[in-house]
Structures are given as structure tokens and as C-alpha cells.
Scaffold this motif. Sequence first.
Motif, PDB file in Angstrom:
ATOM      1  N   PRO A 194       0.818  -1.214   0.000  1.00 23.89           N
ATOM      2  CA  PRO A 194       0.000   0.000   0.000  1.00 23.89           C
ATOM      3  C   PRO A 194       0.855   1.269   0.000  1.00 23.89           C
ATOM      4  N   LEU A 195       0.283   2.325  -0.530  1.00 23.06           N
ATOM      5  CA  LEU A 195       0.881   3.655  -0.504  1.00 23.06           C
ATOM      6  C   LEU A 195      -0.188   4.633  -0.056  1.00 23.06           C
ATOM      7  N   SER A 196       0.134   5.399   0.996  1.00 21.50           N
ATOM      8  CA  SER A 196      -0.806   6.395   1.498  1.00 21.50           C
ATOM      9  C   SER A 196      -0.436   7.767   0.950  1.00 21.50           C
ATOM     10  N   ILE A 197      -1.446   8.524   0.545  1.00 22.86           N
ATOM     11  CA  ILE A 197      -1.208   9.843  -0.037  1.00 22.86           C
ATOM     12  C   ILE A 197      -2.059  10.877   0.693  1.00 22.86           C
ATOM     13  N   ASP A 198      -1.468  12.032   0.922  1.00 25.13           N
ATOM     14  CA  ASP A 198      -2.183  13.140   1.552  1.00 25.13           C
ATOM     15  C   ASP A 198      -1.655  14.441   0.967  1.00 25.13           C
ATOM     16  N   ILE A 199      -2.544  15.335   0.595  1.00 26.65           N
ATOM     17  CA  ILE A 199      -2.124  16.616   0.040  1.00 26.65           C
ATOM     18  C   ILE A 199      -2.543  17.739   0.977  1.00 26.65           C
ATOM     19  N   GLU A 200      -1.826  18.845   0.889  1.00 27.14           N
ATOM     20  CA  GLU A 200      -2.204  20.069   1.591  1.00 27.14           C
ATOM     21  C   GLU A 200      -2.398  21.166   0.548  1.00 27.14           C
ATOM     22  N   ASP A 232       0.374  -1.641  -4.894  1.00 25.66           N
ATOM     23  CA  ASP A 232      -0.836  -2.385  -5.275  1.00 25.66           C
ATOM     24  C   ASP A 232      -2.080  -1.588  -4.931  1.00 25.66           C
ATOM     25  N   CYS A 233      -2.003  -0.829  -3.841  1.00 26.57           N
ATOM     26  CA  CYS A 233      -3.158  -0.076  -3.356  1.00 26.57           C
ATOM     27  C   CYS A 233      -2.729   1.342  -2.994  1.00 26.57           C
ATOM     28  N   ILE A 234      -3.560   2.306  -3.371  1.00 30.89           N
ATOM     29  CA  ILE A 234      -3.377   3.693  -2.951  1.00 30.89           C
ATOM     30  C   ILE A 234      -4.485   4.004  -1.960  1.00 30.89           C
ATOM     31  N   ILE A 235      -4.102   4.498  -0.784  1.00 34.86           N
ATOM     32  CA  ILE A 235      -5.093   4.760   0.248  1.00 34.86           C
ATOM     33  C   ILE A 235      -4.973   6.202   0.721  1.00 34.86           C
ATOM     34  N   GLY A 236      -5.984   6.652   1.423  1.00 34.90           N
ATOM     35  CA  GLY A 236      -5.996   7.991   1.977  1.00 34.90           C
ATOM     36  C   GLY A 236      -7.316   8.249   2.658  1.00 34.90           C
ATOM     37  N   TRP A 237      -7.515   9.481   3.083  1.00 34.55           N
ATOM     38  CA  TRP A 237      -8.758   9.863   3.767  1.00 34.55           C
ATOM     39  C   TRP A 237      -9.495  10.841   2.861  1.00 34.55           C
ATOM     40  N   ASN A 238     -10.609  10.366   2.281  1.00 35.13           N
ATOM     41  CA  ASN A 238     -11.291  11.096   1.207  1.00 35.13           C
ATOM     42  C   ASN A 238     -10.356  11.247   0.017  1.00 35.13           C
ATOM     43  N   GLY A 257      -4.264  -1.530 -12.705  1.00 37.51           N
ATOM     44  CA  GLY A 257      -3.431  -2.407 -11.906  1.00 37.51           C
ATOM     45  C   GLY A 257      -3.362  -2.098 -10.432  1.00 37.51           C
ATOM     46  N   ARG A 258      -4.147  -1.133  -9.978  1.00 31.94           N
ATOM     47  CA  ARG A 258      -4.102  -0.758  -8.562  1.00 31.94           C
ATOM     48  C   ARG A 258      -5.525  -0.587  -8.031  1.00 31.94           C
ATOM     49  N   GLN A 259      -5.647  -0.687  -6.728  1.00 32.55           N
ATOM     50  CA  GLN A 259      -6.896  -0.364  -6.045  1.00 32.55           C
ATOM     51  C   GLN A 259      -6.727   0.958  -5.313  1.00 32.55           C
ATOM     52  N   VAL A 260      -7.729   1.822  -5.405  1.00 36.14           N
ATOM     53  CA  VAL A 260      -7.732   3.068  -4.656  1.00 36.14           C
ATOM     54  C   VAL A 260      -8.802   2.935  -3.583  1.00 36.14           C
ATOM     55  N   ILE A 261      -8.388   2.934  -2.326  1.00 36.25           N
ATOM     56  CA  ILE A 261      -9.290   2.609  -1.216  1.00 36.25           C
ATOM     57  C   ILE A 261      -9.381   3.807  -0.283  1.00 36.25           C
ATOM     58  N   ASP A 262     -10.584   4.295  -0.101  1.00 37.31           N
ATOM     59  CA  ASP A 262     -10.808   5.440   0.771  1.00 37.31           C
ATOM     60  C   ASP A 262     -11.032   4.969   2.210  1.00 37.31           C
ATOM     61  N   GLY A 263     -10.340   5.601   3.142  1.00 36.27           N
ATOM     62  CA  GLY A 263     -10.394   5.166   4.529  1.00 36.27           C
ATOM     63  C   GLY A 263     -11.782   5.119   5.135  1.00 36.27           C
ATOM     64  N   ALA A 311     -14.412  -5.973  -5.549  1.00 37.71           N
ATOM     65  CA  ALA A 311     -13.081  -5.393  -5.473  1.00 37.71           C
ATOM     66  C   ALA A 311     -12.913  -4.702  -4.122  1.00 37.71           C
ATOM     67  N   MET A 312     -11.676  -4.570  -3.661  1.00 39.26           N
ATOM     68  CA  MET A 312     -11.429  -4.005  -2.342  1.00 39.26           C
ATOM     69  C   MET A 312     -11.867  -2.551  -2.238  1.00 39.26           C
ATOM     70  N   ASP A 313     -11.942  -1.854  -3.368  1.00 41.09           N
ATOM     71  CA  ASP A 313     -12.282  -0.428  -3.306  1.00 41.09           C
ATOM     72  C   ASP A 313     -13.771  -0.174  -3.190  1.00 41.09           C
ATOM     73  N   ARG A 314     -14.592  -1.218  -3.220  1.00 36.60           N
ATOM     74  CA  ARG A 314     -16.033  -1.025  -3.138  1.00 36.60           C
ATOM     75  C   ARG A 314     -16.450  -0.751  -1.700  1.00 36.60           C
ATOM     76  N   ALA A 315     -16.928   0.462  -1.443  1.00 32.23           N
ATOM     77  CA  ALA A 315     -17.471   0.797  -0.126  1.00 32.23           C
ATOM     78  C   ALA A 315     -18.938   0.381  -0.108  1.00 32.23           C
ATOM     79  N   GLY A 316     -19.346  -0.284   0.951  1.00 37.80           N
ATOM     80  CA  GLY A 316     -20.734  -0.765   0.996  1.00 37.80           C
ATOM     81  C   GLY A 316     -20.886  -1.923   0.021  1.00 37.80           C
ATOM     82  N   GLY A 317     -21.701  -1.717  -1.003  1.00 35.12           N
ATOM     83  CA  GLY A 317     -21.807  -2.712  -2.058  1.00 35.12           C
ATOM     84  C   GLY A 317     -22.608  -3.938  -1.701  1.00 35.12           C
ATOM     85  N   SER A 318     -23.565  -3.823  -0.752  1.00 31.29           N
ATOM     86  CA  SER A 318     -24.352  -5.000  -0.366  1.00 31.29           C
ATOM     87  C   SER A 318     -25.118  -5.573  -1.540  1.00 31.29           C
ATOM     88  N   SER A 319     -25.740  -4.696  -2.316  1.00 29.77           N
ATOM     89  CA  SER A 319     -26.518  -5.155  -3.464  1.00 29.77           C
ATOM     90  C   SER A 319     -25.609  -5.781  -4.511  1.00 29.77           C
TER      91      SER A 319
END
Length: 787
Positions: free
Chosen positions: A159-165, A231-237, A284-290, A375-383
Motif C-alpha cells: 500500500p501507498l498512502s497519499i495526503d495533500i495540503e 498495489d493499493c493507494i489509500i488515503g482519507w477522502n 493495476g491498482r486499487q484506490v481505497i478510501d479510509g 473489489a477491495m475499493d467497493r465501499a458498501g456494495g451490499s446489493s
Amino acid sequence: MVNCQQIYYFFGTSVVQSTPLFILSRHWQETDSGVELRFWLSGPDGPQCWQLSGQDSVCFVSERQVERWQAIWQRQKPAIRQTGKTFKTLMGDTAVPVYSRSFSQQRRWAWQGKEVGLKVWEEDINPAERYLMERFLFGSVQFDAQQARPAQSVPNLRPLSIDIETAWFEPGKTPDLYSVALAGAGLARVFLVDQGQAKQTLDPTLDAHWFGSVRACLEAVIDAISSYDPDCIIGWNVVDFDLRILQQHCDQVGLSFSIGRNGVPAAWRARADQAEHFYLEVEGRQVIDGPGAFRSAAWSFDDYSLETVAQTLLQRGKKIDHSDDRVNEIERLYREDLNAFVQYNLADAQLVLDLFAQAGLWHFLIERSHLTGLAMDRAGGSSAAFNTVYMPRLHRQGYIASNVGEQQLQTTSPGGFVMDSIPGIYRNVLVLDFKSLYPSIIRTFLIDPLGLQEGLSAPVAETVPGFLDARFHRQHHILPALIDQLWQARDQAKAEKNAPMSQAIKIIMNSFYGVLGSNLCRFFDPRLASSITLRGHEILQKSRDFIEAKGHRVIYGDTDSVFVHAAGHADPEQLGRQLASELNAWWQAKLRSEFDLACHLEMEFETHYEQFVMPTIRGTEMGSKKRYAGWQLSAGEYRLIFKGLEAVRSDWTALAKRFQLSLYERVFRNQPYKALITETVLDLKAGKLDEQLIYKRRLRRSIEQYDKQMPPHVQAAWIKRQQQPHWRGRNIEYVKTVQGWQPVGYISAQLDYEHYIDKQLAPIADALLHFLSEDFYSLIDDQLSLF
């Protein structure tokens, strides 16, 4: 390729495991020879791209409308083919599959047909998702003689975490970019944009780099992401803020935002329901929001800000503490204290990495992918999860899925049954709980979309009655078997102490009822949802009657639980276990006798409260619902349990919460409590508790949009805006003064202590004192007269 021979079972599929590869991402594109599919896989040898060319897209059209469809095809001339196979729909139609060389062409001619009243089904499922789904390739894949087969794997994701200001963010505008922080294994780097501020000496221990332009900074960030190859890019929003703003800056300077593998640019798609939110596909990557990942794993917090979640789980937070001053402080640090600014930016990126690890989110997301194919980036996704596991099995039964909105029955399905409570203060209350009640009802009473369609046309003797005239076929069904396999898998996960897998299965099983009751689901039918909830009502009511026939009073019940007063019993916990066992035996016999069904209902003795309070609805003698307090001995220590009361609600002050905790503990311990009430009032009036009087609320929209009503937190927010014109925060802290509501930091009047007595202390005290024949105001008047 085979390096071991281990048998795995998943949803009834037995597979021989060779080298397992985790499915990181799935992509498709159209070519002259058909649809090309690309699946990026993670394995021991690093990322691999599995590519399939010349694939078709498929959907289904009404058999009786084929001639009308052919008229549309003749005009558009799409590359399609048909076979002689037919399928049934759950609404009683007959459908035929149509195979297309182009997914976009399929969507166009399907849309034109629907415009003139023609029927088409499953045309919205993209080819990559369809390919995996129909082959049960959920989460991982292994290759046996060039054939892709289901598998399970434990990927070592990178994973790689990214944050901007940035400068102050205003919707609709692209803020100035100040910096980008990247955090990963062995990487903690910040890229700074020169905005003309006075140059400062950077701490050489910090991996921070200056760039003379936004473009140069962006180029360096893109190169760094490519070199790190996550493999994955993560962050908060991270999608709607960090990466979206970087994309906007790339567009402004004419730079391709090529953060995908093989240098592929990020691909954006606006959400149809919320134009300001986006879907993002990165090759080739997943983008996953915290926040989305935490919600998917059923974590609950007062709010999902990075600060709140980090303080809760890590006991540390952002480098700048006060959220309302954070924007101005960031500006100051950027201009005046660059080393502190770099540390702040980098700390935010590292927080997200640490939170994913601390909460076990990677394990959870991987296991969920194996269970549902999401996919790992799916938030919720019950349906979507339900569709993925159910539809391929439905197809093998010769049926296809309905369209969203096709079911026109308008009956509203009721929620869970909540009994009228009997208010009071009790000793020895037992909580008996049905284990996963709704999934067990599905298993027991064979509730299923296919079973409903087959059951409505079958002889009554071959069906199980539901509600709203539903009948479910005893043999032809899918969902009960899926629940049964998930149930067994969860029991195995518990035995192996695999908490993430157990949690993933629990969430999936419990979501099935919600999906069937949602008109946004393909399989929505009020007869399905009502046959679950109304059966739940019946089960809870009859369980109450059984317990009371044994001479024990049921004082409350909610959805899947009953609260039993074990009055005068020498061993309440033994009674709880005995009642659960007797009730299980009774249900087994009853269902076998009345329905000839095996019973999967399982009542458990869950909790023994040595003392328990069921309050009244404020201002009445009626018992409340979903609100109670209990005193429980656990692991040798007593603890207070609150449900729905002020101590666990975010909209009450710290004063109220601490007062309630202290008051209930003293009463439950049979300790003097009157002095506590008096001392709290005296300390409040003396100003000793001022720090506990702050209300905290979140603004759901901008304060300008509150044009009709002006609740207290909005009144305080307006004052803050007047004092701080550039403030656009979402969280507001405020107090009640004798001159009205005022924000923290701009309090100009005396605090209104009478307000806190009347609105914070009195309601809490009287809810308990009512059962002790006491009254808050009488008590404090009598006590204070002594001083």
C-alpha cells in the motif's frame, strides 16, 4: 505452476489450489476483435497482467419481442450473435441471450429499445465483472492446464498512502497546491510547491523536496508513485479530494495523471446520484478510501474524520489539534515553519497506513473479496455483493435477474418487532438473543427469489408459506444453501480465531435481508422482505409467550432479543441457559410438526444484568424503546452498559455523560447518590465545570442553506463566520450563554447555568430518580437550602 495440492471449499466449489493469485483490479476496453479484458494479479512473483482478447458482452432480451429488437439491430448494425438457448425471468417472461462484440454498442441499442418499451435484462453488467462472476472467480484465481479456477490466497499487498495540503478548499474551485505526502514501506516523502514564500532551511532528516512549479511537483509525484509501484493507494477522502485535486492540477498544466501501471492515466467517472463524487479506476491498482473501508467493516465512530478515528484507535491524532483553527494553522506553518508543515503533512499520510493496519482492514477487505467477488475499493456494495454470488447460480437454474424497478408491488415491508417495554428498575435481567435471526429465518423457511417464483406456481404441498401470499418452493431455491455455507464458514473462522473473516461473513449474511427489502436491488420483492421480518415478529412474540408460560416475565424485546426478569431466582445465569435450551427444543419440535421443516433458529443466553433500568418516555408513564442501562459483571469486573441513553450519544455534553455514568454507578452499587447531584449543581454554578459544557455538532450543509430553521449550532456557526470570515468548517463547538448560543473561541457572555441544569442534568436524573420515588428539583432545593 502447481506447488501444492490443498483442497479449499467456497460456496460449494471444490478447487485444487496451484499458485494462487489475488485479483487486484479488473479492466476492459473495446477493440476491433471484441472486448479485451485485463486482470491484474498479485502473487509471490509480483504483479502480473492476465489479458483476454476477443471476448463478448452479453445481455438478455424478451423472446416475444425479438422481431422488434431485430429492427433496431438492422438500423444500428451492431456486431451481435444469438443462440437457441432460452431463460426465464423472475417476473414470468422468457428471455434469450444476445452476445455483443462491443459493450458500448450493447448499451446504446439496449437504451433505444427501452425507450420504445422493449425489455432487456442484465445489460448493465460490464464484461470484466461478468467474466469473473460467471466463473466464480471471487478474490483469487489459479490456473490449471490454462484454465482459470476459483482459489484463495493471502496476498502481500503493497500500500501507498497519499495526503495533500492545499489552500482553503471551496467547492467548484481548484485550490492552490502546497504539498503532497507519500507514505509506505521505507517511504516517507513530501513534495513541496514554491508559492513564493520566504525560503527556509529544511531539516535534513526529513525527506522533503522543493519544486519551483506545480507541474514539476506533479511530475515528481507521478514518478515516485510509478517507482514505488503500489498495489493499493489509500488515503482519507482520497478519491474526491486528494487525487481529484491532483487531477485538476494536472489538467491545468497539461500533464497526464499517469498513476496506473504501465503508465496508464487515471480514469474518472462522475456518480449518477452525486455529481460531486466520483468513481476512479487506476490500472493495476486499487484506490481505497479510509472512511468507506471502515464503514464497510462495520466500524462505528462519533464521526469519520481522520482525527476522531485516529484518536479512537491509535490514541494519537493530527499534528494540529483544534479542527476549527486547522486551516489557518496550516497556512501559517506553510509560510513560517516549513519543517512543522512537512511533519504535519507526512503524519496524516502515516496515520492512514497505521489505521488500516490497526483495524485489520487489509485482512477484512481481502476476505470480503473472496466471499463476494467485490473489489477491495467497493465501499458498501451490499446489493452488488448479492448480485455477484446469486446471479451465476440463478443462471445455472435457467433464470436471469430482474431489472431494478421492475417489481411493481408497493407493499411496505415492516421493520423488526419492538415490544412495548415495562419500565422500572430491576434486579437480575437476562437477555436471550437469537443468533443471526434473519439469516436463520431464510435458512429455515427457505426464503429465496427463485424459490418464490417456483413456489407460486407449484402445488401447495411442495411449498412453505410466507407472508403477503408468498409461497417458497421446498426444493428449488438458492439462498438458503448460500446462507448455510456462509454459516459453516463463519463457525470455522471463529474456531480458527479468524476475526476478519468472521466479521466479513456476518456483515454479508445480515445484508441479504436489507438487499431483498431495497427497491434499488434487482431482487427486490416486498413478499421476500416481509416473509423475513413478519416471521421474525411471530418468532419473538411466540418466544415471549413460551417464556412467560414458564412463569418468567418478559419486560422488553427488540428484533431478535428478549429481556427476561429472573425475579427471585437463585441462579439467574443457569436459568438463562435453561430457557435458551428449552426454547430451542420447542421451536425444533414446533417447526417439524407444523411445517415439516428443519429448524435453524438458535436462541442463546447472551447477558445477565445484575441491575437494570428500563426508563419511561420522557414526560409519560410509558416504557421507552431502544433505551436502557444495565450493570454487568464481566471478567471479574462490573461495567455499565448504556443503550440509546445520553452517555452514548454524541449530541449531549461531557457534563451530561459524566453525570449519568456517576449517578447510575452509585445507584447500582447501592451507594449514596444525593450528594453527587448536589455537588454537581454547586460546581456547575461555581464555574468549575465550564469545560464540560461544550456542545459539538456537525453542519450537514453550508450555513447559508439553513434558510428556514436556525438550530443552535447554526446560530453559533454564523457568529463564528462573522468573527472569522474565511471559516468554512463543518464541525462547530458551542455553548449556551445568557445571551444565546455562542461558538467556542468567541464567548462574550456569562454561561447560562440554568440551561444546563434544566436540559442536561434534570432529564438524566429524573429518568432514574422516578423509580426511587425522588425528584431532581425537590432534591436539589432541599439540599441546597442547607448551604
